[in-house]
Scaffold this motif. Structure first.
Motif, PDB file in Angstrom:
ATOM      1  N   ILE A  24       0.838  -1.208   0.000  1.00 52.70           N
ATOM      2  CA  ILE A  24       0.000   0.000   0.000  1.00 52.70           C
ATOM      3  C   ILE A  24       0.875   1.262   0.000  1.00 52.70           C
ATOM      4  O   ILE A  24       0.637   2.198  -0.766  1.00 52.70           O
ATOM      5  N   LYS A  25       1.945   1.240   0.828  1.00 49.34           N
ATOM      6  CA  LYS A  25       2.839   2.399   0.898  1.00 49.34           C
ATOM      7  C   LYS A  25       3.532   2.640  -0.447  1.00 49.34           C
ATOM      8  O   LYS A  25       3.605   3.782  -0.918  1.00 49.34           O
ATOM      9  N   ALA A  26       4.048   1.575  -1.063  1.00 48.65           N
ATOM     10  CA  ALA A  26       4.731   1.693  -2.357  1.00 48.65           C
ATOM     11  C   ALA A  26       3.759   2.161  -3.444  1.00 48.65           C
ATOM     12  O   ALA A  26       4.086   3.013  -4.268  1.00 48.65           O
ATOM     13  N   TYR A  27       2.529   1.621  -3.406  1.00 51.78           N
ATOM     14  CA  TYR A  27       1.514   1.958  -4.408  1.00 51.78           C
ATOM     15  C   TYR A  27       1.109   3.428  -4.311  1.00 51.78           C
ATOM     16  O   TYR A  27       0.971   4.119  -5.333  1.00 51.78           O
ATOM     17  N   LYS A  28       0.938   3.903  -3.059  1.00 49.40           N
ATOM     18  CA  LYS A  28       0.482   5.284  -2.853  1.00 49.40           C
ATOM     19  C   LYS A  28       1.578   6.312  -3.115  1.00 49.40           C
ATOM     20  O   LYS A  28       1.342   7.342  -3.744  1.00 49.40           O
ATOM     21  N   THR A  29       2.800   6.035  -2.602  1.00 51.75           N
ATOM     22  CA  THR A  29       3.877   7.031  -2.698  1.00 51.75           C
ATOM     23  C   THR A  29       4.678   6.923  -3.995  1.00 51.75           C
ATOM     24  O   THR A  29       5.324   7.872  -4.395  1.00 51.75           O
ATOM     25  N   LYS A  30       4.627   5.740  -4.620  1.00 54.37           N
ATOM     26  CA  LYS A  30       5.427   5.445  -5.821  1.00 54.37           C
ATOM     27  C   LYS A  30       6.924   5.586  -5.545  1.00 54.37           C
ATOM     28  O   LYS A  30       7.710   5.797  -6.454  1.00 54.37           O
ATOM     29  N   LYS A  31       7.325   5.489  -4.269  1.00 52.78           N
ATOM     30  CA  LYS A  31       8.729   5.594  -3.885  1.00 52.78           C
ATOM     31  C   LYS A  31       9.217   4.256  -3.331  1.00 52.78           C
ATOM     32  O   LYS A  31       8.696   3.761  -2.321  1.00 52.78           O
ATOM     33  N   VAL A  32      10.221   3.698  -3.975  1.00 58.31           N
ATOM     34  CA  VAL A  32      10.696   2.348  -3.601  1.00 58.31           C
ATOM     35  C   VAL A  32      12.219   2.271  -3.520  1.00 58.31           C
ATOM     36  O   VAL A  32      12.769   1.183  -3.288  1.00 58.31           O
ATOM     37  N   ALA A  33      12.901   3.411  -3.684  1.00 60.12           N
ATOM     38  CA  ALA A  33      14.368   3.396  -3.778  1.00 60.12           C
ATOM     39  C   ALA A  33      15.063   2.791  -2.561  1.00 60.12           C
ATOM     40  O   ALA A  33      16.148   2.227  -2.682  1.00 60.12           O
ATOM     41  N   HIS A  34      14.439   2.905  -1.381  1.00 56.33           N
ATOM     42  CA  HIS A  34      15.086   2.408  -0.169  1.00 56.33           C
ATOM     43  C   HIS A  34      14.824   0.919   0.073  1.00 56.33           C
ATOM     44  O   HIS A  34      15.344   0.339   1.008  1.00 56.33           O
ATOM     45  N   LEU A  35      13.986   0.328  -0.782  1.00 59.65           N
ATOM     46  CA  LEU A  35      13.695  -1.111  -0.643  1.00 59.65           C
ATOM     47  C   LEU A  35      14.789  -1.919  -1.339  1.00 59.65           C
ATOM     48  O   LEU A  35      15.393  -1.464  -2.310  1.00 59.65           O
ATOM     49  N   SER A  36      15.031  -3.135  -0.848  1.00 58.49           N
ATOM     50  CA  SER A  36      16.007  -4.028  -1.470  1.00 58.49           C
ATOM     51  C   SER A  36      15.284  -5.051  -2.349  1.00 58.49           C
ATOM     52  O   SER A  36      14.538  -5.884  -1.846  1.00 58.49           O
ATOM     53  N   PRO A  37      15.505  -4.982  -3.684  1.00 59.25           N
ATOM     54  CA  PRO A  37      14.854  -5.962  -4.570  1.00 59.25           C
ATOM     55  C   PRO A  37      15.363  -7.385  -4.312  1.00 59.25           C
ATOM     56  O   PRO A  37      14.647  -8.350  -4.566  1.00 59.25           O
ATOM     57  N   VAL A  38      16.600  -7.494  -3.789  1.00 59.27           N
ATOM     58  CA  VAL A  38      17.163  -8.815  -3.465  1.00 59.27           C
ATOM     59  C   VAL A  38      16.346  -9.466  -2.342  1.00 59.27           C
ATOM     60  O   VAL A  38      16.065 -10.673  -2.374  1.00 59.27           O
ATOM     61  N   PHE A  39      15.951  -8.649  -1.347  1.00 54.04           N
ATOM     62  CA  PHE A  39      15.103  -9.104  -0.247  1.00 54.04           C
ATOM     63  C   PHE A  39      13.829  -9.751  -0.792  1.00 54.04           C
ATOM     64  O   PHE A  39      13.530 -10.923  -0.511  1.00 54.04           O
ATOM     65  N   PHE A  40      13.083  -9.005  -1.620  1.00 54.42           N
ATOM     66  CA  PHE A  40      11.804  -9.507  -2.121  1.00 54.42           C
ATOM     67  C   PHE A  40      11.986 -10.673  -3.095  1.00 54.42           C
ATOM     68  O   PHE A  40      11.125 -11.549  -3.192  1.00 54.42           O
ATOM     69  N   SER A  41      13.126 -10.708  -3.808  1.00 55.64           N
ATOM     70  CA  SER A  41      13.396 -11.804  -4.739  1.00 55.64           C
ATOM     71  C   SER A  41      13.665 -13.117  -3.989  1.00 55.64           C
ATOM     72  O   SER A  41      13.124 -14.168  -4.345  1.00 55.64           O
ATOM     73  N   ILE A  42      14.512 -13.049  -2.937  1.00 54.80           N
ATOM     74  CA  ILE A  42      14.821 -14.252  -2.159  1.00 54.80           C
ATOM     75  C   ILE A  42      13.557 -14.744  -1.446  1.00 54.80           C
ATOM     76  O   ILE A  42      13.283 -15.939  -1.375  1.00 54.80           O
ATOM     77  N   LEU A  43      12.760 -13.776  -0.932  1.00 54.55           N
ATOM     78  CA  LEU A  43      11.504 -14.114  -0.261  1.00 54.55           C
ATOM     79  C   LEU A  43      10.552 -14.812  -1.237  1.00 54.55           C
ATOM     80  O   LEU A  43       9.887 -15.797  -0.871  1.00 54.55           O
ATOM     81  N   LEU A  44      10.526 -14.325  -2.478  1.00 53.23           N
ATOM     82  CA  LEU A  44       9.651 -14.902  -3.505  1.00 53.23           C
ATOM     83  C   LEU A  44      10.047 -16.355  -3.791  1.00 53.23           C
ATOM     84  O   LEU A  44       9.180 -17.238  -3.866  1.00 53.23           O
ATOM     85  N   ILE A  45      11.357 -16.605  -3.929  1.00 52.76           N
ATOM     86  CA  ILE A  45      11.843 -17.972  -4.157  1.00 52.76           C
ATOM     87  C   ILE A  45      11.504 -18.841  -2.930  1.00 52.76           C
ATOM     88  O   ILE A  45      11.043 -19.974  -3.067  1.00 52.76           O
ATOM     89  N   GLY A  46      11.710 -18.274  -1.730  1.00 54.65           N
ATOM     90  CA  GLY A  46      11.445 -19.002  -0.490  1.00 54.65           C
ATOM     91  C   GLY A  46       9.993 -19.449  -0.354  1.00 54.65           C
ATOM     92  O   GLY A  46       9.724 -20.613  -0.054  1.00 54.65           O
ATOM     93  N   VAL A  47       9.050 -18.533  -0.583  1.00 50.82           N
ATOM     94  CA  VAL A  47       7.636 -18.908  -0.432  1.00 50.82           C
ATOM     95  C   VAL A  47       7.183 -19.831  -1.561  1.00 50.82           C
ATOM     96  O   VAL A  47       6.292 -20.671  -1.364  1.00 50.82           O
ATOM     97  N   PHE A  48       7.834 -19.721  -2.736  1.00 44.90           N
ATOM     98  CA  PHE A  48       7.544 -20.677  -3.814  1.00 44.90           C
ATOM     99  C   PHE A  48       7.956 -22.082  -3.373  1.00 44.90           C
ATOM    100  O   PHE A  48       7.211 -23.056  -3.557  1.00 44.90           O
ATOM    101  N   LEU A  49       9.154 -22.186  -2.764  1.00 47.08           N
ATOM    102  CA  LEU A  49       9.643 -23.485  -2.286  1.00 47.08           C
ATOM    103  C   LEU A  49       8.748 -24.025  -1.157  1.00 47.08           C
ATOM    104  O   LEU A  49       8.486 -25.224  -1.090  1.00 47.08           O
ATOM    105  N   TRP A  50       8.259 -23.119  -0.281  1.00 45.42           N
ATOM    106  CA  TRP A  50       7.326 -23.547   0.774  1.00 45.42           C
ATOM    107  C   TRP A  50       6.037 -24.101   0.166  1.00 45.42           C
ATOM    108  O   TRP A  50       5.511 -25.115   0.631  1.00 45.42           O
ATOM    109  N   ALA A  51       5.520 -23.428  -0.858  1.00 51.94           N
ATOM    110  CA  ALA A  51       4.289 -23.889  -1.512  1.00 51.94           C
ATOM    111  C   ALA A  51       4.520 -25.243  -2.179  1.00 51.94           C
ATOM    112  O   ALA A  51       3.677 -26.149  -2.089  1.00 51.94           O
TER     113      ALA A  51
END
Lengths: 83, 83
Positions: free
Chosen positions: A23-50
């Motif tokens: 919601i914060k990213a969608y509303k502010t359109k500001k994402v520079a301080h986020l780590s794409p590596v974080f969300f990428s590893i998390l994405l692989i992790g939850v895929f493996l859990w599923a």
């Protein structure tokens, strides 16, 4: 308190946690301080859990992690859209 | 591939995923685009998972979620330090 209720709440919290970040990213359109590596590893992790839940035929694991996969995937999409 | 290896990798990935975000926040000292609500709900969630593991005497659940609790707690500490 029933142990299964704690497990249900744990799954609910870790699954929906990312929604305020989306919601914060969608509303502010500001994402520079986020780590794409974080969300990428998390994405692989939850895929493996599923996948793990699918192979174990454990529906709570499949359902919570499939929802997490979609939410994390959308967050990663927003990152690359707004960066 | 062994099902347990997939479960191990899933736990490893979802546990360590936050490390790149911690490193980015620590190096840049910029956290304004992060959602503290996200990390707070996640912190409560992994605490409940660790409690669930403790009550079920499931050591992999206890260990992975205790590590997640410490990492998420440190990330939240960095957020309030740099915001």
């Amino acid at each position: 308190m029933n142990i299964e209720i704690i497990g249900f709440l744990a799954g609910l919290f870790t699954t929906i946690a990312i929604v305020p970040q989306i919601i914060k990213a969608y509303k502010t359109k500001k994402v520079a301080h986020l780590s794409p590596v974080f969300f990428s590893i998390l994405l692989i992790g939850v895929f493996l859990w599923a996948l793990y839940g699918f192979l174990k035929e454990d529906y709570p694991i499949i359902i919570t992690n499939s929802i997490s996969f979609l939410l994390n995937g959308y967050m990663l999409f927003l990152y690359f859209k707004y960066k």
